[in-house]
Design an enzyme around this catalytic site. Structure first.
Site, mmCIF file in Angstrom:
data_model
loop_
_atom_site.group_PDB
_atom_site.id
_atom_site.type_symbol
_atom_site.label_atom_id
_atom_site.label_comp_id
_atom_site.label_asym_id
_atom_site.label_seq_id
_atom_site.Cartn_x
_atom_site.Cartn_y
_atom_site.Cartn_z
ATOM 1 N N LYS A 95 -5.358 19.573 -46.933
ATOM 2 C CA LYS A 95 -4.959 18.169 -46.971
ATOM 3 C C LYS A 95 -5.834 17.409 -45.975
ATOM 4 C CE LYS A 95 -2.366 15.733 -44.574
ATOM 5 N NZ LYS A 95 -3.367 14.636 -44.555
ATOM 6 N N ALA B 102 -7.453 13.996 -43.957
ATOM 7 C CA ALA B 102 -6.864 12.786 -43.377
ATOM 8 C C ALA B 102 -6.910 11.656 -44.404
ATOM 9 C CB ALA B 102 -7.627 12.390 -42.131
ATOM 10 N N CYS C 287 -12.290 14.910 -29.504
ATOM 11 C CA CYS C 287 -11.322 15.463 -28.561
ATOM 12 C C CYS C 287 -12.009 16.040 -27.322
ATOM 13 C CB CYS C 287 -10.440 16.489 -29.248
ATOM 14 S SG CYS C 287 -11.376 17.614 -30.258
ATOM 15 N N GLU D 121 -5.968 22.794 -33.095
ATOM 16 C CA GLU D 121 -6.985 22.100 -32.292
ATOM 17 C C GLU D 121 -6.442 20.715 -32.035
ATOM 18 O OE1 GLU D 121 -9.554 23.171 -30.955
ATOM 19 O OE2 GLU D 121 -9.867 25.041 -32.034
ATOM 20 N N LEU D 122 -5.971 20.465 -30.823
ATOM 21 C CA LEU D 122 -5.223 19.223 -30.585
ATOM 22 C C LEU D 122 -5.984 18.292 -29.650
ATOM 23 C CD1 LEU D 122 -1.755 20.998 -30.355
ATOM 24 C CD2 LEU D 122 -2.888 20.066 -32.374
ATOM 25 N N GLU E 174 -4.869 10.184 -24.041
ATOM 26 C CA GLU E 174 -6.188 10.248 -24.647
ATOM 27 C C GLU E 174 -6.573 8.854 -25.153
ATOM 28 O OE1 GLU E 174 -6.203 12.885 -28.026
ATOM 29 O OE2 GLU E 174 -8.257 13.508 -27.616
ATOM 30 N N GLY F 273 -5.831 17.830 -35.062
ATOM 31 C CA GLY F 273 -5.290 16.469 -35.006
ATOM 32 C C GLY F 273 -4.654 16.235 -33.656
HETATM 33 P P1 ADP Z 1 -4.908 11.020 -35.444
HETATM 34 O O1 ADP Z 1 -3.957 10.386 -34.492
HETATM 35 O O2 ADP Z 1 -6.185 11.434 -34.858
HETATM 36 O O3 ADP Z 1 -5.055 10.313 -36.760
HETATM 37 P P2 ADP Z 1 -3.025 12.833 -36.546
HETATM 38 O O4 ADP Z 1 -2.521 14.020 -35.829
HETATM 39 O O5 ADP Z 1 -2.100 11.710 -36.827
HETATM 40 O O6 ADP Z 1 -4.307 12.413 -35.745
HETATM 41 O O7 ADP Z 1 -3.667 13.257 -37.923
HETATM 42 C C1 ADP Z 1 -4.367 14.457 -38.138
HETATM 43 C C2 ADP Z 1 -3.978 15.003 -39.491
HETATM 44 O O8 ADP Z 1 -2.585 15.258 -39.492
HETATM 45 C C3 ADP Z 1 -4.240 14.047 -40.653
HETATM 46 O O9 ADP Z 1 -4.660 14.803 -41.777
HETATM 47 C C4 ADP Z 1 -2.866 13.470 -40.916
HETATM 48 O O10 ADP Z 1 -2.689 13.051 -42.248
HETATM 49 C C5 ADP Z 1 -1.991 14.682 -40.631
HETATM 50 N N1 ADP Z 1 -0.582 14.378 -40.351
HETATM 51 C C6 ADP Z 1 -0.077 13.389 -39.586
HETATM 52 N N2 ADP Z 1 1.273 13.444 -39.569
HETATM 53 C C7 ADP Z 1 1.631 14.499 -40.349
HETATM 54 C C8 ADP Z 1 2.872 15.087 -40.750
HETATM 55 N N3 ADP Z 1 4.047 14.604 -40.323
HETATM 56 N N4 ADP Z 1 2.846 16.158 -41.558
HETATM 57 C C9 ADP Z 1 1.660 16.670 -41.986
HETATM 58 N N5 ADP Z 1 0.472 16.174 -41.643
HETATM 59 C C10 ADP Z 1 0.440 15.096 -40.836
#
Ligand code: ADP
Length: 476
Positions: A169, A171, A279, A245-246, A380, A223
Site C-alpha cells: 500500500k 502513500a 528521517c 522505519e520510523l 521532527e 512512516g
Molecule cells: P507521514 O506523516 O510521513 O505522511 P505516515 O506515517 O502518516 O507518515 O504515513 C506513512 C504511511 O502510512 C502512508 O502509506 C500512509 O498512508 C500510511 N498510514 C497512515 N495511517 C495509517 C493507518 N491508520 N493504517 C495504515 N496505514 C496508515
C-alpha cells in the site's frame, strides 16, 4: 490502477482519487481508490502465489530481480520526472533516488543466493542440529511519500529474494511512482499474485484488512512513529513479524577541532536533503562554543543562498513540501521557536513570490538560540529548518544528543580520533555518520533504535527480516 493477481484493475467500488503536484497544486492524474475488499483479494492472491514462488530456486528468483534492476535503470529518466512531478524533489535528486532504488534490486538479487543455514554440534552423539531459513510468507508493506520509489524496492527486493509474496500500500500522495515500479515488476514476468499493489486515499480500512489477516505473516512499514505504533499494536493480534522505519530527530555534533566550513557544508547539504523531508535529516545542530560563530556564518551563507522552486528548474535545491499540513507544521515550529527566544538568521517564512504562490514552499532557514523548551527541539520538523544549539563539553553534548525518544541517524564532525570513537560508542542511534553525511547504501543496514523503529533494511540484515529460522533436530 490496482495490481492484483497479475492484473491491472479498477477498485471494487469503482472509486478514484486525485494526485496533485506539490509545486503547483495542479491535479496530475486520478488513481483507482482501493478499499478493504481490494486488499482482501490482494492478500488471497499473495497467499495463493506463495508456495510456487517460495518453491523456485534462489537463482530463479534472483533472475527476476536482476531483470527489474536493469529495467528500472532503463526507465530512470521517466521515473525521475514522474517523481519530481508527484513528490516535488529536484530532478537531480530524483535521478539519484531511482539509482538508489535500483541498487536494492541488485543487492537483493545477489543476497537471494546467500541464504545460508547452519549445522550445530549436539552434546548427544546420535543427534545433529541443523538451522534452516525460510520465507516468512505473505508480507504487507506500507510505504511513505518522501522516497516514493526506493522505499518500495527496499522492501520488495528482500521479500522477493527470500521467497515471500507481498501486498503493498503506497502513500496516498505518491501512488503514481508506485504504479510505475509495479509496471516494471509486471514486465519482468513475476508469477501472478507474487506482488500486489493497492493504492488508496484512505489508509485506515486497507491497513486494517492487511493487519488483521491471518495469512499476512509480516508487516514492513516506513512512516511516522505515531502510525508505526498504531500498526504494531494491530499486528500484535495475529503476532506478525514487524519491521519499522520510523521518525528521527538526528543530532549533528560539530566539535571545535573540526573545520567549521566543511562541517557547515555537510550540515547544509544533509539538512535540505529532500527539502528536509528525510528521517535522517539533522533536527538539532550542536556546535562547540569556540567555532560557533564561524560555523553559523558559514551555514547561514550556504543555506541562505539555496534556491527554492519547481524541481524541474535547473539549479533548484529546495523543492516544495509535500502538502499543506506539512507546510503548516514547519511554520508552526518556527513561530514557536521565535516566540520562545530563537533568532532567525536566514529564512523563517513561507515563500509565496511569483510561481511559488501555488506550491507548498518554505524558505531554507537557520535558527540560533534554540533551547529544549521549543517544540522543534523535540518534534521532527520534516522541512528545511536548521536549529542551532551551542555547547561546551563532550559529555554535555552527548547527553543532549541522546535526550530524545528517537534513535535513527546521528552525525559527528571531528578530527580527534578519541572524540570520534567515544561519540560513536555513546550515541544511542542506529546510524552514526563521522565526518560523513551520507551513511546509507543498499549494502548497509539502515534502521533505528528506540522510537525510530525495529529491524534493518539493506545490507546482510535486510533479507533476514523476511526469513524465519527453523531448527531441525535429527537423531539416528
Ligand atoms: P507521514 O506523516 O510521513 O505522511 P505516515 O506515517 O502518516 O507518515 O504515513 C506513512 C504511511 O502510512 C502512508 O502509506 C500512509 O498512508 C500510511 N498510514 C497512515 N495511517 C495509517 C493507518 N491508520 N493504517 C495504515 N496505514 C496508515
Amino acid at each position: 490502477m490496482l495490481y492484483i493477481d497479475g492484473q491491472w484493475q479498477a477498485a471494487a467500488s469503482g472509486a478514484t482519487f486525485a494526485v496533485t503536484d506539490p509545486a503547483t497544486g495542479k491535479v496530475l492524474d486520478h488513481v483507482a481508490d482501493g478499499g478493504a475488499a481490494d486488499a482482501r483479494r490482494a492478500i488471497e492472491a499473495a497467499a495463493a502465489a506463495f508456495d510456487g514462488w517460495a518453491g523456485l530456486t534462489a537463482y530463479q528468483r534472483s533472475e527476476k530481480l536482476y531483470a527489474a534492476y536493469h529495467l528500472m535503470l532503463e526507465r530512470r529518466e521517466d521515473l525521475a520526472k514522474l517523481m519530481t512531478s508527484e513528490q516535488g524533489k529536484p530532478l537531480r535528486a530524483a535521478r539519484i533516488e531511482v539509482g538508489y532504488a535500483a541498487d536494492f534490486l541488485l543487492w537483493f538479487a545477489e543476497e537471494a543466493k546467500r541464504v545460508y543455514g547452519q549445522t550445530i554440534p549436539s552434546n548427544r552423539a546420535e543427534q545433529r542440529f541443523m538451522v534452516l531459513h525460510q520465507p516468512v510468507g505473505v508480507c504487507a508493506a506500507i510505504t511513505p511519500w518522501n522516497y516514493p520509489v526506493s522505499m518500495l524496492t527496499r522492501k520488495i527486493g528482500p521479500a522477493l529474494a527470500a521467497g515471500c509474496t507481498i501486498v503493498l500500500k503506497p502513500a496516498e500522495q505518491t501512488p503514481l511512482c508506485a504504479i510505475e515500479v509495479f509496471k516494471i515488476l509486471d514486465e519482468v514476468g513475476l508469477p501472478p499474485g507474487v506482488v500486489n499493489l493497492v493504492p488508496t486515499s484512505d489508509p485506515v480500512p486497507v491497513g486494517a484488512e492487511l493487519l488483521s489477516a491471518p495469512e499476512v505473516r509480516k508487516l514492513t512499514f516506513t512512516g511516522s512513529t505515531e502510525v508505526g505504533k498504531l500498526l504494531m499494536a494491530q499486528a500484535a493480534t495475529t503476532m506478525k513479524r514487524v519491521s519499522m522505519e520510523l521518525g528521527g530527530h538526528a543530532p549533528f555534533i560539530v566539535y571545535d577541532d573540526a573545520d567549521p566550513k566543511r562541517a557547515a557544508t555537510g550540515a547544509a547539504m544533509v539538512k535540505v536533503l529532500n527539502t528536509g523531508q528525510a528521517c535522517i535529516c539533522p533536527n538539532r545542530l550542536y556546535v562547540q562554543r569556540g567555532i560557533a560563530d564561524a560555523f553559523i556564518a558559514a551555514l547561514a551563507d550556504r543555506i541562505g543562498k539555496m534556491q527554492a522552486g519547481s524541481g524541474f528548474t535547473e539549479g533548484v535545491q529546495i523543492g516544495p513540501l509535500v502538502d499543506q499540513p506539512s507546510l503548516e507544521k514547519v511554520d508552526r515550529q518556527v513561530r514557536d521557536a521565535v516566540a520562545k527566544g530563537a533568532t532567525v538568521v536566514t529564512g523563517g517564512q513561507r515563500l509565496t513570490d511569483g510561481p511559488l504562490a501555488d506550491g507548498y514552499f518554505f524558505a531554507p532557514t537557520v535558527l540560533t538560540g534554540v533551547t529544549d523548551e521549543m517544540v522543534i527541539y523535540r518534534e521532527e520538523t520534516f522541512g528545511p529548518v536548521a536549529p542551532v544549539i551551542v555547547f561546551d563539553t563532550e559529555d554535555e553534548v552527548l547527553a543532549m544528543a541522546n535526550d530524545t525518544e528517537y534513535g535513527l541517524a546521528s552525525y559527528v564532525y571531528t578530527n580527534d580520533l578519541g572524540r570520534a570513537y567515544r561519540s560513536i560508542e555513546k550515541l544511542k542511534f542506529g546510524i552514526v555518520g563521522v565526518n560523513d553525511i551520507n551513511p546509507t547504501g543498499a549494502a548497509a543496514p539502515f534502521g533505528g533504535v528506540k522510537s525510530s523503529g525495529l529491524g534493518r533494511e539493506g545490507g546482510q540484515d535486510g533479507i533476514t527480516e523476511y526469513l524465519d529460522t527453523k531448527l531441525v533436530g535429527l537423531s539416528f
